[in-house]
Design a protein around this motif. Structure first.
Motif, PDB file in Angstrom:
ATOM      1  N   ALA A 195     -31.612  18.337  -7.845  1.00  0.00           N
ATOM      2  CA  ALA A 195     -32.059  17.721  -9.108  1.00  0.00           C
ATOM      3  C   ALA A 195     -31.891  18.707 -10.269  1.00  0.00           C
ATOM      4  CB  ALA A 195     -33.508  17.266  -8.990  1.00  0.00           C
ATOM      5  N   ASP A 196     -32.141  19.982 -10.009  1.00  0.00           N
ATOM      6  CA  ASP A 196     -31.980  21.000 -11.058  1.00  0.00           C
ATOM      7  C   ASP A 196     -30.520  21.145 -11.487  1.00  0.00           C
ATOM      8  OD1 ASP A 196     -34.597  21.610 -11.425  1.00  0.00           O
ATOM      9  OD2 ASP A 196     -34.590  23.417 -10.168  1.00  0.00           O
ATOM     10  N   ALA A 197     -29.612  21.038 -10.519  1.00  0.00           N
ATOM     11  CA  ALA A 197     -28.184  21.128 -10.855  1.00  0.00           C
ATOM     12  C   ALA A 197     -27.822  19.990 -11.808  1.00  0.00           C
ATOM     13  CB  ALA A 197     -27.336  21.066  -9.589  1.00  0.00           C
ATOM     14  N   LEU A 198     -28.389  18.808 -11.572  1.00  0.00           N
ATOM     15  CA  LEU A 198     -28.110  17.668 -12.454  1.00  0.00           C
ATOM     16  C   LEU A 198     -28.823  17.843 -13.803  1.00  0.00           C
ATOM     17  CD1 LEU A 198     -28.407  14.807  -9.781  1.00  0.00           C
ATOM     18  CD2 LEU A 198     -26.310  15.776 -10.736  1.00  0.00           C
ATOM     19  N   ARG A 199     -30.034  18.408 -13.770  1.00  0.00           N
ATOM     20  CA  ARG A 199     -30.737  18.704 -15.027  1.00  0.00           C
ATOM     21  C   ARG A 199     -29.897  19.629 -15.903  1.00  0.00           C
ATOM     22  NH1 ARG A 199     -35.399  19.050 -11.600  1.00  0.00           N
ATOM     23  NH2 ARG A 199     -36.922  17.455 -12.173  1.00  0.00           N
ATOM     24  N   GLY A 200     -29.239  20.583 -15.242  1.00  0.00           N
ATOM     25  CA  GLY A 200     -28.406  21.542 -15.973  1.00  0.00           C
ATOM     26  C   GLY A 200     -27.303  20.841 -16.756  1.00  0.00           C
ATOM     27  N   GLN A 201     -26.775  19.745 -16.207  1.00  0.00           N
ATOM     28  CA  GLN A 201     -25.709  18.998 -16.879  1.00  0.00           C
ATOM     29  C   GLN A 201     -26.257  17.996 -17.894  1.00  0.00           C
ATOM     30  OE1 GLN A 201     -22.496  19.093 -17.121  1.00  0.00           O
ATOM     31  NE2 GLN A 201     -22.319  20.826 -15.713  1.00  0.00           N
ATOM     32  N   PHE A 202     -27.320  17.299 -17.511  1.00  0.00           N
ATOM     33  CA  PHE A 202     -27.753  16.126 -18.284  1.00  0.00           C
ATOM     34  C   PHE A 202     -28.957  16.382 -19.184  1.00  0.00           C
ATOM     35  CE2 PHE A 202     -26.252  13.789 -14.239  1.00  0.00           C
ATOM     36  CZ  PHE A 202     -24.952  13.755 -14.691  1.00  0.00           C
ATOM     37  N   LEU A 231     -39.597  12.822  -8.853  1.00  0.00           N
ATOM     38  CA  LEU A 231     -39.232  13.508 -10.096  1.00  0.00           C
ATOM     39  C   LEU A 231     -38.368  14.744  -9.861  1.00  0.00           C
ATOM     40  CD1 LEU A 231     -42.643  13.059 -11.902  1.00  0.00           C
ATOM     41  CD2 LEU A 231     -40.476  11.995 -12.503  1.00  0.00           C
ATOM     42  N   GLY A 232     -37.862  14.895  -8.630  1.00  0.00           N
ATOM     43  CA  GLY A 232     -36.941  15.993  -8.370  1.00  0.00           C
ATOM     44  C   GLY A 232     -37.579  17.367  -8.388  1.00  0.00           C
ATOM     45  N   LEU A 233     -38.829  17.455  -7.913  1.00  0.00           N
ATOM     46  CA  LEU A 233     -39.511  18.748  -7.844  1.00  0.00           C
ATOM     47  C   LEU A 233     -39.841  19.047  -6.384  1.00  0.00           C
ATOM     48  CD1 LEU A 233     -42.146  18.072 -10.674  1.00  0.00           C
ATOM     49  CD2 LEU A 233     -39.970  19.317 -10.912  1.00  0.00           C
ATOM     50  N   ASP A 234     -39.514  20.247  -5.929  1.00  0.00           N
ATOM     51  CA  ASP A 234     -39.899  20.628  -4.573  1.00  0.00           C
ATOM     52  C   ASP A 234     -41.412  20.794  -4.503  1.00  0.00           C
ATOM     53  OD1 ASP A 234     -37.382  20.533  -3.500  1.00  0.00           O
ATOM     54  OD2 ASP A 234     -36.937  22.642  -3.918  1.00  0.00           O
ATOM     55  N   ASN A 271     -35.753   6.308  -7.554  1.00  0.00           N
ATOM     56  CA  ASN A 271     -34.890   5.985  -8.684  1.00  0.00           C
ATOM     57  C   ASN A 271     -34.135   7.196  -9.215  1.00  0.00           C
ATOM     58  OD1 ASN A 271     -35.540   2.962  -9.297  1.00  0.00           O
ATOM     59  ND2 ASN A 271     -37.487   3.905  -8.801  1.00  0.00           N
ATOM     60  N   ALA A 272     -34.813   8.065  -9.978  1.00  0.00           N
ATOM     61  CA  ALA A 272     -34.099   9.197 -10.568  1.00  0.00           C
ATOM     62  C   ALA A 272     -33.447  10.072  -9.496  1.00  0.00           C
ATOM     63  CB  ALA A 272     -35.047  10.032 -11.425  1.00  0.00           C
ATOM     64  N   GLY A 298     -35.196  19.575  -4.951  1.00  0.00           N
ATOM     65  CA  GLY A 298     -35.399  20.206  -6.258  1.00  0.00           C
ATOM     66  C   GLY A 298     -34.165  20.965  -6.721  1.00  0.00           C
ATOM     67  N   GLU A 299     -33.489  21.622  -5.799  1.00  0.00           N
ATOM     68  CA  GLU A 299     -32.279  22.377  -6.177  1.00  0.00           C
ATOM     69  C   GLU A 299     -31.183  21.439  -6.679  1.00  0.00           C
ATOM     70  OE1 GLU A 299     -32.780  26.097  -2.986  1.00  0.00           O
ATOM     71  OE2 GLU A 299     -31.642  24.301  -2.409  1.00  0.00           O
TER      72      GLU A 299
END
Lengths: 142, 531
Positions: B515-522, B93-96, B138-139, B512-513
């Motif tokens: 994944a967060d960059a992608l969260r910022g966009q999406f 889930l993209g969490l450190d 996956n994600a 996590g960093e």
């Protein structure tokens, strides 16, 4: 003289705490409870202990049901029960279902879970048990 | 058995008492083809298991990279022929591991991977140019792939020598498993970025494993399973073709993943039908000209959903039948479930028995001596046709709803899955569906876990958090931050994100960093309430 009140439909809150996404069981349970005449509020995935308890309070539910298949049932339940008591909601029973080894089921009951439904539990037995807990909980003045 | 009740397969296809030559079509030969020849009904390769047995791939991972590395060495010593990495939920889930939502879950259902260093330690001493590695991710697939490529780089292994499979089928995560992060549209874009990147640089690697397995395990039928997998396949292929990438440049590396459950002949017929359906789809929809683009290869995951907590040793028998069905269906790789999985992560003993199940079928039973031994069976051929027909109808229904992305966003497929799961649960509860040890031949004794269960290491999470802290202390935070910012800005364009993620991995950015960059966009996706 006691007022005649329409018996309220029991309300059960279901949630998946933690990060686990295996929701086949919780959905089946939700549908079975619904078909047994219970009002089911399903909060969905990735719920924190805080969000579960505040929803339970807002929705004035009779039972909280947690579904955990990722093995974190002990830690999550312990935290939820303790925060529940702190919030003065100790009269809302909490039941836990999921992949739960027998020894852990005992631990969950010891820490205050009202019932434990491990994988393999009979669906009707589970529904009857939740109904009974809801009825008892209803009797408490909140 | 109650004679008045219609006999059907598990997916509801009527089954007659007797099948004869009247039940198979006159043009059977052309519907089958020879093994290794279109439409591949009889198998993707000419000599199948005569030449080489399937890959025996037991899914495993737990605790830290070092813990899992030890389990991998054990499995390889026991004769396993490839690795299959299970990641913990924070990694998926993209969490450190230091994230507050990760608190209880670090290293619990899989291995925790926060950084490139974790990936290097996971494969320490295991030569990546000689192993095929499957990643159930996956994600965060683009990030995990980048970490893996850097780990290989540090072993001195070229990208072009890497073999393995990335699950990377994000659409099915919205149906089952549920490890989505971003909304469906950008999720499909990321999955396709990975496919595009691999199609030019990793010729031996399967960048996606399009799967019906998880929806099936969550409750859908065998025919829905095929339809869901192909609906997802169409979503990815359409997206890639619209980008201007020729179908034949990526299609040969697409792989599939199906379940093997209890209705033995239906499972065999299902995957035979799947190969034929894919060949037709690739040819008619995409005009495939490379035969490899039309050749469906699949991984068979036997079924956890069909196993029981009651009388757990019965699960060994269930798994054996499921594995046999996968073999008779012509699987390229197989995972057999541990008999104790209703209780815990499988113990070492249970994993070994699962592997032995595969080895006994492969080496002792003789079923591998000839290719597609059930071909020509009146029943199996008739069922293969019936399944292809029904699955195609469901696929058309999904297309009429706007395809996989729309039908998933609307929650239609999720509803089908849940309804089916509920029907099955009711049938088991009322006894209309037999489940040995559960509703027939029940023992009086209480449910008891078999043997010694796997005991999770209570110190693993803390050790992992320490590993991450010491890694962070050694890297250059400035270069990591710059690289992560670049990932975010590339994500905002139509450019492929993979090169920027690879750069970020090289300079020590964490999972996590990135994944967060992608969260910022999406943004993040929230699932609609099912009722």
């Amino acid at each position: 003289m006691p007022a005649l009140v329409e018996p309220r439909i029991p309300r059960v809150l279901l949630a998946k705490p933690g990060l686990d996404g295996h929701d086949r069981g919780v959905k089946v349970v939700g549908m079975a409870l619904r078909d047994a005449g219970i009002e089911v509020i399903y909060l969905g995935l990735r719920q924190s202990v805080g969000s579960i308890l505040s929803a339970a309070q807002q929705e004035d539910v009779d039972v909280i049901g947690l579904s955990v298949l990722s093995g974190v049932h002990l830690a999550v339940t312990r935290r939820l029960l303790s925060e529940r008591d702190t919030l003065g909601l100790a009269d809302i029973p909490v039941v836990v279902g999921g992949t739960i080894p027998p020894a852990d089921a005992d631990l969950l009951r010891e820490m205050g879970a009202a019932a434990v439904f491990p994988v393999g539990i009979d669906l009707q037995e589970m529904v009857a048990s939740v109904k009974e807990l809801a009825a008892e909980s209803r009797g408490v003045d909140r | 058995m109650n004679a008045s009740r219609a006999v059907t397969t598990e997916s509801g296809i009527p089954v007659r008492e007797l099948y004869t030559s009247n039940d198979i079509p006159a043009d059977l030969d052309s519907r089958l083809g020879l093994p290794g020849q279109p439409p591949f009904t009889r198998g993707p390769y000419e000599s199948m298991y005569r030449e080489r047995l399937w890959t025996m791939r037991q899914y495993s991972g737990f605790g830290s990279a070092e813990d899992t590395n030890r389990r991998y060495r054990y499995l390889l010593d026991q004769g396993q022929t490839a690795l299959s990495v299970a990641f913990d939920l924070p990694t998926q889930l993209g969490l450190d591991s230091t994230h507050e939502l990760a608190e209880d879950e670090v290293g619990r259902v899989g291995v925790a991977i926060d950084t490139v260093q974790d990936m290097c330690d996971l494969f320490d001493g295991l030569p990546l140019d000689q192993l095929s590695v499957n990643f159930t991710i996956n994600a965060t697939a683009p990030i995990i792939l980048a970490f893996y490529l850097v780990a290989a780089e540090r072993q001195g292994v070229a990208m072009s020598d890497l073999a393995g499979t990335l699950q990377n089928d994000i659409l099915k995560e919205f149906l089952a498993r549920k490890t989505f992060i971003y909304p469906p549209e950008p999720s499909v874009r990321l999955a396709c970025d990975v496919v595009e990147f691999c199609s030019t640089l990793l010729p031996r690697f399967n960048p996606i494993s399009i799967t019906g397995y998880h929806a099936r395990e969550a409750g859908c039928s065998a025919t829905q399973e095929l339809a869901f997998a192909f609906a997802d396949a169409i979503a990815y292929c359409d997206h890639l073709v619209e980008r201007g990438i020729p179908f034949d440049s990526f299609a040969p590396r697409l792989s599939f993943h199906f379940a093997s459950q209890m209705d033995f002949f239906e499972e065999v017929a299902k995957v035979r039908a799947a190969r034929r359906m894919w060949c037709e789809l690739a040819t008619t929809r995409y005009g495939a000209s490379d035969p490899n683009s039309t050749r469906l290869r699949f991984f068979s995951g036997c079924s956890g959903a069909t196993l029981t907590a009651q009388q757990p040793l019965n699960n060994v028998v269930r798994s054996t039948l499921q594995c046999l069905a996968a073999v008779l269906g012509g699987a390229q790789s197989i995972h057999v479930m541990g008999y104790d999985e209703a209780y815990e992560i499988p113990s070492e003993e249970s994993v070994r028995l699962a592997l032995r199940t595969q080895q006994i079928i492969g080496l002792e039973s003789g079923v591998t001596h000839t290719v597609d031994p059930l071909a020509g069976s009146y029943y199996v051929e008739s069922l293969t046709d019936a399944i292809a027909l029904r699955a195609t109808e469901i696929l058309d229904e999904i297309a009429a709803q706007g395809g996989a992305v729309n039908a998933t966003t609307a929650g239609l497929l999720q509803r089908w899955i849940a309804e089916n799961a509920y029907t099955e649960a009711r049938e088991i509860a009322d006894g209309t569906r037999a489940k040995v040890g559960v509703n027939v031949f029940v023992d009086d004794e209480e449910m008891q876990a078999p043997g010694a269960l796997f005991i999770p290491d209570a110190t693993a999470a803390a050790r992992q958090r320490d590993r991450l802290q010491s890694f962070l202390a050694q890297r250059s935070s400035v270069s990591a931050a710059e690289a992560v910012a670049r990932v975010g800005s590339v994500a905002g364009t139509t450019e492929n994100v993979m090169p920027s993620i690879l750069d970020a991995a090289r300079v020590g950015a964490t999972l996590g960093e990135i994944a967060d960059a992608l969260r910022g966009q999406f943004g993040e996706y929230r699932e609609p309430v099912p009722w």
